[in-house]
Design a protein around this motif. Sequence first.
Motif: not given
Ligand code: AMP
Length: 210
Positions: A30-37, A52-54, A59-61, A79-84, A86-88
Motif C-alpha cells: 500500500s503506497i498510501g500507507d507508506t506515504l502516511r508513515r 486530495g491530489g496525487l 516519490i511513488i516509484f 493497493d493504490g498503485f498505479p494511479r495514473n 504514466e505510473q502504469a
Molecule cells: P490511499 O491510502 O491509497 O487512499 O492514498 C492516500 C493518498 O496518498 C492519495 O490521496 C495520494 O495523495 C497519495 N497516493 C497514494 N498512492 C499514490 C500513487 N500511486 N500515486 C500518487 N499518489 C498516491
Amino acid sequence: MKNVILLAPPAAGKGTIANDLKNLGYIQISIGDTLRRLAKEDKALGEAMQTGGLVDDKIIFKALNNKLDEIGNKPYILDGFPRNIEQAKMYNELLEKEKKDLGVVIYLDVDKEVLLKRATSRVVCLNCGRSYSLIKDELKPNEEGICDDCNTNLIKRKDDTEEVFESRYNTFIEKTFPLIKYYEEQNNLYRITELEESKILEEVKRIIGF
Ligand code: AMP
C-alpha cells in the motif's frame, strides 16, 4: 500465484481486501500507507496528500521499488498503485525488464454516495494498515480505538473528511479512471460492481484462482 493490482476510488475497500488476501500468502503493498508513515516526518508530503491530489511519481516509484526489493519473489497485491497512465507505463517497463507477469487488475466499482459514507466513518491502523468502521458492527474493532491485529491506536485519516474526499474522488475520475480502459485493452481487467461487501472477497478469490 498471480500478482494483483486493485484499482478503486477512495474508500472502496482496497485496503480491506488486500489485508484479507494476506492470509493466502500475499504481501500487501500500500503506497498510501507508506506515504502516511513518511508524512509523519515530512510535513510537505503530508500537506500534499491532504489536498486530495496525487503525490509526485518520483516519490511513488522510489517507495514502490524499495518495497519490491524488500519482498523479493513473493506474490503481492498493489493497493493504490498505479494511479495514473504514466505510473502504469513505468510499471509495465519495470515488469518487462524483470521478465515478470502483470497478473490481474481488479476494479472495484462503488457508488460515490457509499464511498463518502465509508470515508467519513472509518478509522485506520497506521502500523499494519487495517481499516475499521465506526458505524458498521462487523467492521468495528473489538476494543474501541485499538487495532485487533497489532494493538496499535487507531486514527482518523486527515484526508477522510467530506471536503478532501470530494477532491480525492475527482482526482480518481480524472487521473485513475482512464486506467480502466488501458487495462481493458490489454485484457487484464476484472470488474466487481455493486456487490455486497461480504461477497467481494469471494469474487476476488475466484478471479485469482483460489
Ligand atoms: P490511499 O491510502 O491509497 O487512499 O492514498 C492516500 C493518498 O496518498 C492519495 O490521496 C495520494 O495523495 C497519495 N497516493 C497514494 N498512492 C499514490 C500513487 N500511486 N500515486 C500518487 N499518489 C498516491
